[in-house]
Design an enzyme around this catalytic site. Structure first.
Site, short mmCIF file in Angstrom:
data_model
loop_
_atom_site.label_atom_id
_atom_site.label_comp_id
_atom_site.label_asym_id
_atom_site.label_seq_id
_atom_site.Cartn_x
_atom_site.Cartn_y
_atom_site.Cartn_z
N THR A 186 0.82 -1.23 0.00
CA THR A 186 0.00 0.00 0.00
C THR A 186 0.84 1.27 0.00
OG1 THR A 186 -1.92 -1.00 1.04
CG2 THR A 186 -1.84 1.39 1.09
N GLU A 201 -9.81 -4.49 10.50
CA GLU A 201 -9.26 -3.32 9.82
C GLU A 201 -10.42 -2.41 9.46
OE1 GLU A 201 -6.39 -3.77 6.48
OE2 GLU A 201 -7.31 -1.92 5.72
N TRP A 231 0.76 -9.54 4.49
CA TRP A 231 0.09 -9.05 3.27
C TRP A 231 0.61 -9.84 2.06
CZ3 TRP A 231 -1.32 -6.57 7.35
CH2 TRP A 231 -2.31 -5.61 7.30
N ARG A 291 -15.18 3.73 3.25
CA ARG A 291 -16.02 2.65 2.73
C ARG A 291 -16.65 1.96 3.91
NH1 ARG A 291 -10.64 0.30 2.61
NH2 ARG A 291 -10.08 1.33 0.68
N ASN A 311 -3.81 -11.14 4.46
CA ASN A 311 -4.68 -9.98 4.39
C ASN A 311 -5.50 -9.90 3.10
OD1 ASN A 311 -5.60 -7.35 5.51
ND2 ASN A 311 -4.71 -6.61 3.58
N GLU A 312 -6.80 -9.97 3.27
CA GLU A 312 -7.76 -9.75 2.18
C GLU A 312 -7.50 -10.62 0.95
OE1 GLU A 312 -8.01 -5.56 1.52
OE2 GLU A 312 -9.08 -5.23 3.39
#
Ligand code: 147
Length: 717
Positions: free
Chosen positions: A79, A243, A121, A369, A167-168
């Protein structure tokens, strides 16, 4: 100030433990990583660094966080940059890389009870065992995570409390079960698993597989918008918004965070909420600028900003601890009739009580969001009626914040000790307030003298890498692709900076074709400007252009033409559209030089030096700028407008390239570019296309070893 409706009705809300408790509270936290969100923090002068850390972690001082979540570095962009892995290669182990170990120790120094949570990540390439899938051979990631947890203890005496999956990204049921088994086999029963740091999909698997259910302690989802699903609540597992937030940290960000901290429990039964990110300690020009509880992105000046989310956190964190219990819905937890919400928490011995009330309006609490459905909030009178064992409370302390949007905030003000006759507390609530009512007497709005004013990045700038510990990351450099570490060189260069990644990682933001590395440093034009200012070097001719915050999060600050009607002209004309001219290119002009050497073993093909690099984060792959590549074995250079070398400006032979070290110099002045190797001009070009400002960058054309030394940046003026 907008006018809000005021309702005369005084509504009574019981706060009562007679009917028992709701769920256990697990804490409020911040996330360093995902990725490189704290990279500039370590580079602060010691005094300011300690102050900042106190605002984050010191109990009864600031955000006083209960939880610290960190990235387990994976050698790939996540990120705001790349965090280094503790195992670049299967044969490599090192627990001194990066800054998360340091940050965790600083947090523990201030609060020995702070809970630690690690999550990857990305993964180094070898974890994929020849694929980009970490679950091809699940022993590899399980042992890799085990080593990180054991290393934390062995080298830093840090006890990790929680561990996540990926992560995700995809989770793998077999992997989760194996991870549990591996932890148990290594006497790490106390390390609890959070799954799966993404959406709600994991709930089905938990319900269909009792072994998996046993392996998972916490269901962690991201950005749930305060809502959860019935099937998740019915698992009986603790739910976390593991998160959340990711919002620009002005007062709207503060409003978002305050609303989440209450309503994540009120609406969704979440008992833990973690802010992405902990602190915005990365260059403003990167994505998601200032999406932290506070801001510290100017280490060369020592300037930092304690933003409102710090104080919104304090309203809960300073008067509760993990292990406290929420009261039940309807007897201490709920929505207020005229908008807003309240939660009540009780200490494990049942004696201490903390009530947090928020009245954040819709437009002043929008988070990044998901979209926030419309609702209204009014000024209102409420009465809290203490019942059950709280009926005997005679005095409480009230703390309040009023977020304002046209002037100075009142944040986290200790209002008064309130007498509680007959267990009744009367409050008049205004819109955009947080009020804490508590029996806890400690609590403090910590403060330090104002930090030094912000300054631009210092030029001229020289870095020879001699002042650092081996395997650390040098200050101000913000690695985007690849992992760069200080190493001792064999020759006479002393310490140097080395790119360490040898193969394509298992990405978080995916770009499988991509093989370059990139490390950036410097200032980045106007993103540093405050809202409603006029950026330097623009000479507006017609119209008025001001820096404003854009409505979307991607563009951050933008330059907006704000004149709506044709003015009464002084020099008369009939033009109806604005033109802005940039009258001075000097601030984009820079000269940079660096020594480079390609590794004798596992070396890269080429290395580059760049200026005006215009993108970072997951957009790094698409960075434009002026890139000066050399390929020493081929004795060739190339000059491109992009990192990925699809936009070639020029290429040719280099006559004076040497074995080992070579000096590269790049000078950009307006549209003129000059590049030299070892002091001898290699190219001179006039261009028409490159971005006009951006970072200085350096990196490689492929994964592999390359060394850098003596980075010099000069203003050419
Ligand atoms: C999250 C990441 O986990 C963080 O590392 C950081 O990149 C953060 C920035 O807001 O975003 O990833 C998400 C990206 C997109 C969505 C949710 C989380 N989304 O579109 O719902």
């Amino acid at each position: 100030q907008p006018k809000y409706i005021h309702y005369a009705e005084d509504v009574t809300y019981p706060v009562d433990d007679t009917s028992g408790y709701g769920r256990r509270f697990d804490g409020i936290g911040g996330l360093s990583g995902g990725g490189a969100t704290s990279v500039l923090l370590q580079n602060y002068p010691e005094q300011q660094r300690n102050e900042i850390l106190d605002y984050l972690f010191k109990p009864n001082f600031g955000a006083s966080l209960h939880l610290l979540k960190v990235e387990i570095g994976g050698d790939a962009q996540s990120t705001e940059g790349t965090e280094a892995s503790h195992m670049h290669n299967s044969w490599d182990e090192n627990y001194n890389r990066g800054y998360e170990w340091w940050l965790m120790k600083e947090a523990k120094k201030r609060n020995p009870n702070i809970l630690l949570y690690g999550l990857p990540w990305a993964w180094p390439g070898w974890i994929g065992n020849g694929t980009r899938d970490p679950y091809t051979d699940i022993e590899l990631p399980a042992n890799y995570i085990l080593k990180w947890i054991l290393g934390a203890k062995k080298y830093h005496n840090l006890t990790i409390d929680f561990i996540g999956i990926w992560n995700e990204q995809a989770y793998d049921v077999k992997y989760i079960k194996l991870l549990r088994k591996v932890l148990d086999n290594n006497s790490l029963q106390h390390v609890r698993i959070v799954a799966a740091d993404g959406g709600w999909g994991i709930v089905n698997d938990i319900n269909n597989d009792s072994d998996l259910a046993k392996a998972i302690d916490f269901i962690g989802v991201h950005y749930p918008g305060t809502e959860s699903v019935m099937s998740a609540i019915q698992t009986g597992k603790q739910l976390w918004s593991s998160e959340d937030y990711s919002t620009f940290n002005d007062n709207i960000g503060g409003g978002c965070w305050a609303r989440l901290l209450n309503q994540n429990y009120v609406n969704g039964r979440f008992t833990g909420t973690i802010s992405w990110n902990l602190i915005a300690s990365y260059y403003d020009a990167l994505p998601f600028a200032r999406n932290g509880l506070m801001t510290a992105n100017s280490p060369w000046s020592g300037n930092y900003v304690v933003n409102s989310p710090i104080w919104m956190s304090a309203h809960t964190t300073q008067f509760t601890l993990p292990g406290w219990k929420y009261l039940s819905h309807g007897s201490g937890v709920g929505k207020l009739k005229y908008g807003g919400s309240y939660v009540s928490l009780v200490s494990p011995d049942g004696k201490e009580l903390t009530i947090v009330i928020e009245t954040m309006s819709h437009d002043h609490s929008i988070c990044v969001r998901p979209p926030l459905p419309a609702y209204t909030v009014a000024q209102q009178n409420i009465t809290i009626k203490l019942g059950g064992s709280f009926a005997k409370i005679t005095e409480v302390t009230a703390w309040y914040s009023q977020l304002k949007f046209d002037g100075k905030n009142d944040t986290f003000m200790q209002k008064v000790d309130i007498k509680v006759p007959n267990g009744l507390i009367h409050l008049r609530l205004d819109v955009d307030q947080v009020v804490t009512i508590t029996t806890i007497k400690v609590g403090q709005k910590g403060s330090y003298p104002n930090p030094p004013p912000s300054k631009p990045f210092p030029v001229p700038y020289k870095e020879d890498f001699e002042a650092y510990a081996v395997s650390s990351q040098p200050k101000y450099l913000s690695q985007q692709l690849g992992a760069f570490e200080v190493q001792r060189s064999n020759g006479d260069h002393g310490q140097i900076l080395r790119q360490m990644v040898l193969e394509t990682p298992v990405w978080w933001c995916k770009a499988d074709h991509f093989n370059h590395t990139l490390n950036v440093i410097g200032d980045f034009g106007w993103y540093a400007y405050e809202e409603v200012s006029h950026p330097n070097n623009f000479a507006q001719q017609v119209g008025v252009f001001e820096v404003r915050k854009s409505e979307d999060t991607q563009h951050r600050n933008i330059l907006r033409q704000v004149v709506l009607h044709s003015p009464i002209h002084w020099c008369p004309n009939n033009l109806v559209f604005p033109i802005n001219l940039i009258g001075n290119f000097n601030w984009t002009d820079i000269s940079v030089s660096v020594d480079v050497q390609i590794g004798k073993e596992n070396g890269t093909d080429g290395v580059f030096l760049a200026a005006r690099v215009d993108k970072g984060g997951c957009q790094s792959f698409y960075a434009n700028g002026v890139f000066f590549y050399i390929f020493p074995a081929a004795k060739m250079y190339s000059l491109t407008y992009d990192l990925s070398r699809t936009q070639l400006v020029a290429k040719g032979p280099i006559s004076n390239i040497q074995d080992g070290w070579n000096n590269l110099e790049l000078i950009v002045e307006g549209y003129q570019l000059r590049g030299s190797v070892n002091g001898q001009l290699t190219f001179e070009h006039t261009i028409d296309k490159a971005p006009l400002s951006g970072f200085i960058g350096m990196g490689t054309s492929s994964y592999g070893i390359a060394d850098f030394d003596n980075l010099h940046i000069f203003d050419t003026n």
